[in-house]
Design an enzyme around this catalytic site. Structure first.
Site, PDB file in Angstrom:
ATOM      1  N   TYR A   1      -1.537  -0.452  10.590  1.00 21.38           N
ATOM      2  CA  TYR A   1      -1.774  -0.858   9.199  1.00 21.38           C
ATOM      3  C   TYR A   1      -0.611  -0.420   8.318  1.00 21.38           C
ATOM      4  CZ  TYR A   1      -3.492  -1.057   4.461  1.00 21.38           C
ATOM      5  OH  TYR A   1      -3.594  -1.309   3.113  1.00 21.38           O
TER       6      TYR A   1
ATOM      7  N   SER B   1       0.849  -1.187   0.000  1.00 19.01           N
ATOM      8  CA  SER B   1       0.000   0.000   0.000  1.00 19.01           C
ATOM      9  C   SER B   1       0.882   1.233   0.000  1.00 19.01           C
ATOM     10  CB  SER B   1      -0.892   0.010   1.251  1.00 19.01           C
ATOM     11  OG  SER B   1      -1.509   1.262   1.433  1.00 19.01           O
TER      12      SER B   1
END
Length: 247
Positions: free
Chosen positions: A147, A134
């Protein structure tokens, strides 16, 4: 026949990747936690698909899945480590520890456990490994805390694999998407559809097909080329300034 193995194939990127490769004549190993969605994939594509219900936090389940691969599916040409999740949007001081641990167990521990189990056969087939990371691996944002940390691990692990597998012919790519409309945000917001709709409204975000097309492109590159990192954003998303607290 070429074989793709993709985790988290019951929605979002994983489902789109599985369907893209199936439509191109490949056979696919698809894993996920939702048996009904895997059954639907199997019903649509028949013997071209081998499905397995696997929770990436369960090391025993991963080992059993790998050991039980049918003979015709054992030679994997492309592994896509896609399964992962984000939970919660609170800053660290208000985050739930259980959610942090679930992200670590899924996004990091599960990914490395499956990769380690498959490495001997991946080396034998000179496979392509694609790890879905990501932009959160590179660009921090409030509420991204663990995350973003897990995705930073995925990106760095990808580079480490490249170094360790030097000379084997195995290729490794980290795909690092930005704003993407999948069930990802719905899960992160505890099923709040309104919050998800607000985030994506008029933003023309990345969709599953976009990432599936990128994985397909990677799979079709000549074997002497490796794309180390592929950072992808929608045009609507770019970079913000640093935050400053005054007072």
């Amino acid at each position: 026949m070429n074989t793709l193995c993709v985790t988290g194939a019951t929605s979002g990127f994983g489902q789109a990747i599985a369907e893209k490769f199936l439509s191109e004549g490949w056979q696919v190993i698809a894993t996920g936690r939702r048996a009904d969605r895997l059954a639907a994939l199997k019903s649509q594509w028949g013997d071209a698909v081998h499905t397995a219900v696997v929770d990436m936090r369960d090391e025993t389940a991963i080992a059993g899945f790998v050991a039980a691969l049918p003979e015709g599916f054992k030679r994997i040409a492309v592994l896509v480590n896609n399964a992962g999740l984000a939970l919660g949007t609170s800053p660290a001081q208000r985050a739930e520890l259980a959610q942090w641990k679930q992200m670590i167990d899924t996004n990091i521990t599960g990914l490395v456990t499956l990769t380690h189990a498959l490495l001997p056969s991946l080396i034998d087939s000179k496979a392509l490994i694609v790890n879905i990371s990501s932009i959160a691996a590179t660009y921090p944002y409030t509420g991204g805390n663990v995350y973003g940390g897990t995705k930073a691990f995925v990106s760095q692990f990808s580079l480490g694999l490249r170094s360790d597998l030097h000379g084997t012919g195995v290729r490794v790519t980290s795909i690092e998407p930005g704003l993407a409309e999948t069930e990802f945000t719905l899960v992160r917001n505890g099923g709040d559809q309104a919050a998800s709709d607000t985030l994506y409204k008029d933003a023309a975000p990345i969709v599953g097909k976009d990432i599936a097309d990128q994985v397909w492109w990677l799979s079709q590159l000549p074997p002497h080329l490796n794309i180390n990192r592929l950072e992808v954003m929608p045009v609507s998303q770019s970079f913000a300034g640093f935050q400053i607290h005054r007072g």
